[in-house]
Design a protein around this motif. Structure first.
Motif, short mmCIF file in Angstrom:
data_model
loop_
_atom_site.label_atom_id
_atom_site.label_comp_id
_atom_site.label_asym_id
_atom_site.label_seq_id
_atom_site.Cartn_x
_atom_site.Cartn_y
_atom_site.Cartn_z
N LEU A 36 -17.10 2.36 -13.69
CA LEU A 36 -17.51 1.77 -12.51
C LEU A 36 -16.30 2.14 -11.54
CD1 LEU A 36 -18.43 -1.81 -13.48
CD2 LEU A 36 -19.99 -0.10 -12.68
N ASN A 37 -15.33 2.59 -11.89
CA ASN A 37 -14.25 3.37 -11.16
C ASN A 37 -13.75 2.25 -10.24
OD1 ASN A 37 -12.60 5.13 -9.65
ND2 ASN A 37 -14.36 6.38 -8.71
N ILE A 38 -12.76 1.29 -11.18
CA ILE A 38 -12.22 0.13 -10.77
C ILE A 38 -10.81 0.78 -9.95
CG2 ILE A 38 -10.94 -0.21 -12.77
CD1 ILE A 38 -10.95 -3.40 -12.08
N SER A 39 -10.27 1.97 -10.36
CA SER A 39 -9.09 2.44 -9.66
C SER A 39 -9.42 2.79 -8.34
CB SER A 39 -8.62 3.84 -10.64
OG SER A 39 -9.72 4.48 -10.75
N MET A 40 -10.58 3.07 -7.90
CA MET A 40 -10.81 3.44 -6.67
C MET A 40 -11.18 2.36 -5.74
SD MET A 40 -11.76 5.84 -4.09
CE MET A 40 -12.13 7.27 -4.37
N ALA A 41 -11.79 1.32 -6.42
CA ALA A 41 -11.99 -0.12 -5.87
C ALA A 41 -10.39 -0.59 -5.32
CB ALA A 41 -12.65 -1.03 -6.73
N THR A 42 -9.57 -0.48 -6.45
CA THR A 42 -8.38 -1.07 -6.03
C THR A 42 -7.58 -0.46 -5.07
OG1 THR A 42 -8.41 -1.66 -8.26
CG2 THR A 42 -6.14 -1.98 -7.10
N ILE A 43 -7.69 0.89 -5.03
CA ILE A 43 -6.89 1.82 -3.97
C ILE A 43 -7.44 1.47 -2.85
CG2 ILE A 43 -6.45 4.07 -3.31
CD1 ILE A 43 -6.37 4.76 -6.66
N SER A 44 -8.97 1.62 -2.59
CA SER A 44 -9.70 1.52 -1.22
C SER A 44 -9.30 0.00 -0.62
CB SER A 44 -11.18 1.55 -1.53
OG SER A 44 -11.49 2.65 -1.78
N LEU A 45 -9.13 -0.98 -1.47
CA LEU A 45 -8.93 -2.35 -0.95
C LEU A 45 -7.40 -2.33 -0.39
CD1 LEU A 45 -10.23 -5.20 -0.51
CD2 LEU A 45 -9.29 -5.71 -2.64
N MET A 46 -6.59 -1.77 -1.17
CA MET A 46 -5.17 -1.45 -0.50
C MET A 46 -5.14 -0.78 0.67
SD MET A 46 -3.18 -0.51 -3.96
CE MET A 46 -1.47 -0.44 -3.36
N THR A 47 -5.90 0.20 0.99
CA THR A 47 -5.96 0.99 2.05
C THR A 47 -6.69 0.06 3.40
OG1 THR A 47 -6.32 3.08 0.80
CG2 THR A 47 -6.98 3.12 2.99
N HIS A 48 -7.82 -0.34 2.85
CA HIS A 48 -8.48 -1.18 4.13
C HIS A 48 -7.79 -2.46 4.37
CE1 HIS A 48 -12.13 1.28 2.52
NE2 HIS A 48 -11.52 1.97 3.40
N THR A 49 -7.08 -3.05 3.45
CA THR A 49 -6.89 -4.52 3.81
C THR A 49 -5.28 -4.42 4.52
OG1 THR A 49 -8.00 -5.22 1.97
CG2 THR A 49 -6.20 -6.81 2.94
N SER A 70 -2.61 0.82 3.50
CA SER A 70 -1.77 1.63 2.44
C SER A 70 -2.50 3.01 2.59
CB SER A 70 -1.98 1.20 0.86
OG SER A 70 -1.25 0.11 0.84
N ARG A 71 -1.60 4.11 2.50
CA ARG A 71 -2.13 5.50 2.32
C ARG A 71 -1.95 5.96 0.90
NH1 ARG A 71 0.91 9.09 6.23
NH2 ARG A 71 2.70 8.60 5.04
N PRO A 72 -3.15 6.71 0.58
CA PRO A 72 -3.06 7.06 -1.10
C PRO A 72 -1.96 7.67 -1.43
CG PRO A 72 -5.53 6.92 -0.20
CD PRO A 72 -4.70 6.66 1.13
N SER A 73 -1.64 8.79 -0.54
CA SER A 73 -0.27 9.56 -0.59
C SER A 73 1.07 8.95 -0.93
CB SER A 73 -0.14 10.67 0.52
OG SER A 73 -0.04 10.03 1.55
N ASP A 74 0.97 7.70 -0.33
CA ASP A 74 2.11 6.78 -0.56
C ASP A 74 2.12 6.12 -1.96
OD1 ASP A 74 3.33 7.74 1.76
OD2 ASP A 74 2.31 5.87 3.10
N ILE A 75 0.94 5.84 -2.25
CA ILE A 75 0.82 5.04 -3.53
C ILE A 75 1.43 5.54 -4.84
CG2 ILE A 75 -0.88 3.69 -4.74
CD1 ILE A 75 -2.54 3.26 -2.47
N ARG A 76 2.07 4.62 -5.66
CA ARG A 76 2.34 5.19 -7.01
C ARG A 76 1.52 4.44 -8.12
NH1 ARG A 76 5.81 7.17 -3.02
NH2 ARG A 76 7.57 8.09 -3.95
N ALA A 77 0.93 5.02 -9.08
CA ALA A 77 0.15 4.63 -9.87
C ALA A 77 0.84 4.56 -11.25
CB ALA A 77 -1.05 4.93 -9.80
N ALA A 78 0.53 3.74 -12.08
CA ALA A 78 0.92 3.89 -13.50
C ALA A 78 -0.03 3.38 -14.53
CB ALA A 78 2.11 2.89 -13.92
N ILE A 79 -0.36 4.22 -15.82
CA ILE A 79 -1.34 3.91 -16.74
C ILE A 79 -0.67 3.28 -18.09
CG2 ILE A 79 -3.18 4.77 -18.29
CD1 ILE A 79 -3.64 6.64 -16.02
N GLY A 80 -0.83 2.18 -18.39
CA GLY A 80 -0.07 1.53 -19.38
C GLY A 80 -0.57 1.45 -20.87
N PRO A 81 0.06 0.92 -21.84
CA PRO A 81 -0.21 1.10 -23.27
C PRO A 81 -1.71 0.66 -23.54
CG PRO A 81 1.90 0.19 -23.09
CD PRO A 81 1.25 0.24 -21.82
N SER A 82 -2.65 1.23 -24.21
CA SER A 82 -3.86 1.13 -24.49
C SER A 82 -4.50 1.94 -25.69
CB SER A 82 -4.67 1.47 -23.17
OG SER A 82 -4.61 2.70 -22.58
#
Length: 284
Positions: free
Chosen positions: A158-171, A174-186
């Motif tokens: 469902l691309n929850i990552s895009m949904a999160t980033i888009s909400l950060m941007t629109h609310t 935030s610029r995606p080029s500034d955002i840091r991301a991490a993928i945790g234990p799974s």
């Protein structure tokens, strides 16, 4: 180098063992972010011992005590920790001080039907629960916005990552080029076998984002007999890149929850009878 490292060694049976995102802790002292293990709590078998899930038939008082101990080790007030009822969707909540602390002692008071959240408020620690699904962390150090998402296979396609980033941007601008991301234990590709139903949904994602054949082969492997090995971490990494986050700004764990049941709970490895870890992130 593994980005998730032990933050506090266990000094007795009661002290939680926690992992933090080491590079982030060094570069951004204004945040706290990490992942719990199964070690150092008060829950009894089969939830031994740092179970953070109120929905797995553990004693609620033990779960709340475990959550309180995590707050103590992190040096954060328990009132700051904010939880959601996860449903494997892509609904993202904007958390304000009005929602601070929701769900920390009961499921009824949690943010309902929510699999991710963002906040710009200091003093809120976002918490999501895991036992094989992929925790996704986001931080914009320019606008000072944090985000957290729960990505099982359903949330991933469902691309929850895009949904999160888009909400950060629109609310919050935030610029995606500034955002840091991490993928945790799974659960890792080494242990995550899926059927044709899941594989077909993953292939739809490949088409949607026009992924190359080589990239596809790094994510899913056909084992025959309609069974596949799926690298959910790598699929989320590609989706995060597609959303505009620089590859150099993405931290990816090598820890597999199914391989390491000495350290983590694993819903699949333990046949569903197990506890939950939490991923957390917040502006201190």
């Amino acid at each position: 180098m593994e980005p998730f490292v032990v933050q506090a060694q266990k000094t007795n049976e009661d002290q939680p063992v926690l992992l933090t995102i080491a590079n982030w802790m060094s570069a951004f002292p204004e945040i706290t972010a990490g992942f719990t293990t199964r070690l150092g709590g008060v829950s009894e078998a089969p939830f031994t011992s740092l179970n953070c899930g109120l929905h797995v038939n553990d004693r609620p008082s033990d779960v709340v005590r475990n959550r309180e101990r995590i707050a103590d080790v992190l040096g954060q007030p328990f009132d700051a920790f904010t939880y959601a009822e996860q449903v494997h969707g892509k609904e993202i909540a904007i958390v304000s001080l009005n929602e601070q602390g929701m769900g920390r002692t009961s499921r009824e008071t949690a943010l309902q039907a929510t699999d991710g959240f963002i906040t710009k408020e200091s003093g809120i620690v976002l918490c999501a629960q895991f036992a094989d699904c992929v925790p996704l962390y986001f931080y914009d150090p320019v606008q000072r916005v944090v985000g957290l998402a729960h990505a099982g296979w359903k949330g991933t396609v469902l691309n929850i990552s895009m949904a999160t980033i888009s909400l950060m941007t629109h609310t919050f601008g935030s610029r995606p080029s500034d955002i840091r991301a991490a993928i945790g234990p799974s659960i890792g590709a080494c242990c995550y076998e899926v059927d044709e139903t899941v594989a077909s949904r993953v292939r739809q994602v490949f088409e949607e984002i026009q992924m190359t054949q080589v990239e596809q082969e790094a994510i899913i492997t056909n084992k025959g007999n309609h069974k596949y090995q799926l690298n959910l971490q790598e699929l989320n990494r590609k989706l995060i890149e597609q959303a505009g986050i620089l590859s150099s700004h993405i931290e990816v764990t090598q820890l597999c929850t199914s391989c390491r049941t000495d350290l983590f709970f694993s819903h699949r490895k333990e046949s569903g009878s197990t506890g939950r870890m939490i991923a957390w992130i917040g502006l201190t």
